[in-house]
Enzyme design. Sequence first.
Site, PDB file in Angstrom:
ATOM      1  CE  LYS A  26     -10.493 -13.962  -4.960  1.00  0.00           C
ATOM      2  NZ  LYS A  26     -10.076 -14.059  -3.569  1.00  0.00           N
ATOM      3  CE  LYS A  33     -12.923  -3.665  -2.943  1.00  0.00           C
ATOM      4  NZ  LYS A  33     -13.873  -3.758  -1.850  1.00  0.00           N
ATOM      5  CE  LYS A  52      -4.558  -1.292   1.478  1.00  0.00           C
ATOM      6  NZ  LYS A  52      -5.693  -0.988   2.372  1.00  0.00           N
TER       7      LYS A  52
END
Length: 332
Positions: free
Chosen positions: A196, A199, A114
């Site tokens: 997979k 979003k 992140k």
Amino acid sequence: MSEKKRMLSGIQPSGELTLGSYLGAIRNWSERSDQFDCYYFMADLHTITVRQVPADLRRRTLSQLAAYIACGLDPEKNTLFIQSHVPQHAQLGWVLDCYTMFGELSRMTQFKAKSAQHAENINAGLFTYPCLMAADILLYQADLVPVGEDQKQHCELTRDIATRFNNVYGDVFTVPEPYIAKVGARIMSLSTPENKMSKSDTDPNGCVYLLDEANVMMKKFKRAVTDSEMDVRFDPVNKPGISNLMQIYSCATGRDYAAIEAEFAGQGYGSFKKAVGEATVEMCRPIREETQRLLKDKAYLESVYRSGAEKAGYIANKTLRKVYKKVGFVQP
Ligand code: TRP
């Protein structure tokens, strides 16, 4: 006291629910409450480690709560609440910050990922996030935490923090076990079926959202990537796109692969994709309609999250009092 084991999971209201997470996980959650004492919360405190648009965060928090109820999580059988409504999460989070090592947090792979992703905003919260997550879990003396691959390391750290604290102060925290959920379907992206469904897919057509309008959903299925053959056949290695669509169709209709192959024998991919789209629209329709109905019923949603926070707060407060006493704070 209930003899059921206590299970707890946080859900970040940072995006819309995907078809993949519904078929892979959420769909199976309603049954868990028979076996476990289940707590689910909207992890709004966690989401602000990344900059959020306030109005969107508020809307998504409520919409996610409504969607989970619409997916079958019964607020009478599960404790559903919003994390920021139970201040003990932040309070215990601070204490645990002081019992977690800089080196441990530096090793968290999600932090590394992140901070690379949000290089302009590597804030202290992003770094200490696993301590808040540990607080979420330990406050409720949870026995089980359902974990996905990406949260395993945080759960392991939670166990280390709990054990360290207990070694100093006696048995304060239940050391939680990871709960490997019964695997639902593993739904892949419609545009890159090797990955997979997510979003964060770069192609917006790859990811179907549970609350997508029918025409949007149909369009995504129409554009789904297939292969250069013509037959609807289950072969995930050589025909990942078609196999993924078969999986979705099977979930939506309950038919097995042999039946689906027979149903579409001799037909082109076009009519198959249309059928998968229509079946998915029908599967999601009651969830979407129920979510929308619940979102309009503000009084009901309020009653759910208020009574959830009240129940959660009672347990959380008991743990926090114990911790404050152990570390040497004067009783108020
Ligand atoms: N970190 C989790 C995620 O990103 C969400 C979460 C926050 C959580 N607190 C939790 C999950 C406690 C399980 C238990 O998905």
